[in-house]
Design an enzyme around this catalytic site. Sequence first.
Site, PDB file in Angstrom:
ATOM      1  N   GLY A  46       0.818  -1.664   0.142  1.00  0.00           N
ATOM      2  CA  GLY A  46       0.364   0.229   0.173  1.00  0.00           C
ATOM      3  C   GLY A  46       0.753   1.266   0.365  1.00  0.00           C
ATOM      4  N   CYS A  47       0.210   2.176   0.446  1.00  0.00           N
ATOM      5  CA  CYS A  47       0.873   3.621   0.888  1.00  0.00           C
ATOM      6  C   CYS A  47       1.924   4.215   1.866  1.00  0.00           C
ATOM      7  CB  CYS A  47       0.096   4.794   1.612  1.00  0.00           C
ATOM      8  SG  CYS A  47      -1.246   4.652  -0.261  1.00  0.00           S
ATOM      9  N   ASN A  48       2.707   2.595   2.355  1.00  0.00           N
ATOM     10  CA  ASN A  48       3.598   2.256   3.329  1.00  0.00           C
ATOM     11  C   ASN A  48       5.045   2.358   1.814  1.00  0.00           C
ATOM     12  OD1 ASN A  48       5.802   1.392   5.682  1.00  0.00           O
ATOM     13  ND2 ASN A  48       5.069  -0.637   4.650  1.00  0.00           N
ATOM     14  N   ALA A  49       5.125   1.881   1.164  1.00  0.00           N
ATOM     15  CA  ALA A  49       5.551   0.981   0.306  1.00  0.00           C
ATOM     16  C   ALA A  49       6.640   1.651  -0.255  1.00  0.00           C
ATOM     17  CB  ALA A  49       4.959   0.112  -0.461  1.00  0.00           C
ATOM     18  N   HIS A  89       4.396  11.906   2.379  1.00  0.00           N
ATOM     19  CA  HIS A  89       3.423  11.108   1.773  1.00  0.00           C
ATOM     20  C   HIS A  89       1.824  11.622   1.765  1.00  0.00           C
ATOM     21  CE1 HIS A  89       1.349   7.941  -1.245  1.00  0.00           C
ATOM     22  NE2 HIS A  89       0.479   7.149   0.284  1.00  0.00           N
TER      23      HIS A  89
END
EC number: 2.3.1.74
Length: 361
Positions: free
Chosen positions: A167-170, A307
């Site tokens: 997800g956006c953590n990547a 982000h």
Amino acid sequence: MTPTVTVQLTDDTAKRFEGHAKLLAIGTATPTNWVDQATYPDFYFRITNSEHLLEHKEKFRRICNKSKIRKRHLVLTEELLKENPNLCTYNDASLNTRQDILVSEVPKLGKEAAMKAIKEWGRPISEITHLVFCTTSGVDMPGADFQLTKLLGLNSSVKRLMMYQQGCNAGAAMLRLVKGLAENNKGARVLVVCSGITINIFRGPSLEQDDNLLAQCLFGDGSAAMIDGKDPRPGLETPLFELVSSAQTIVPNTDSHLKLHLREMGLTFHCSRAVPSVLAENVEDCLVKAFEPYGISDWNSIFWVFHPGGNAIVDRVEERSGLGPERLRASRDVLSEYGNLTSACVLFILDEMRKKSKKDE
């Protein structure tokens, strides 16, 4: 008697741990097809045969207007959706259809960004020693890393790592991972590729799931690549950024705020309204832990590659951290021009930052 063991680093081993990883090149790519955010509600409700849901459409229009997103690039076209009507309902079984598209398109989009990064790097592709590929768009074996190896013509001996569903953590996770690979493998040149396509979350509206509207408004398609290594060769490689340290923190009791689940209907998205507040309330603790060892406590004195999960998140973090408007400008610009690009977003922002630095020189 307890035995004593003494371990001594050899000169070669000691040198391996000296110095920090450097980011040597960045490349980004997006599909040629794009949608205008201002007119997207009309397209979305028409293509999903939902124009009779007038109140829901107006709610979606308000969400899009508040998003501060100008446009988004999408692999999905009207023709593709008409050919696959099961993508346009809310909960029809459609995982096979989505998978068939993603397994092919994710590596292709990743290749575009990778080729740009390799061109900027300026070294032979045979010098790439490691490949890390990350996507939240589909799952397959052999993975997208293997497919990209073939598309690029990388050495068969390249050391590959495939990361799905981050997800956006990547984006931040990739920086943390590549730092370790570059610093602990002598002579390593690591190609990292993040590629995301939103076909897995596109679906028609649901009167019971308002967070689905947020997903349809927020995410865009794009890929980004970077090449990292330690000890750049003078005159042959140009370092853009230095990766000094990395960290990760779990905020307790927050696992229910943001969830994605893979179902027969595709990837479902559930986001609590508390997410902007939770992030804003906890970001300073993370900053203190990260920067206290370096004597930094003025958050306006550092550059931010934040982000942009959504406009509300950016606003709340900026306000809570006391940041000037320029600190998160690059994040806002990327959000405006591309939407939330999940794993690729951080690299798009890094690219924006380095371009701005060149202009300011």
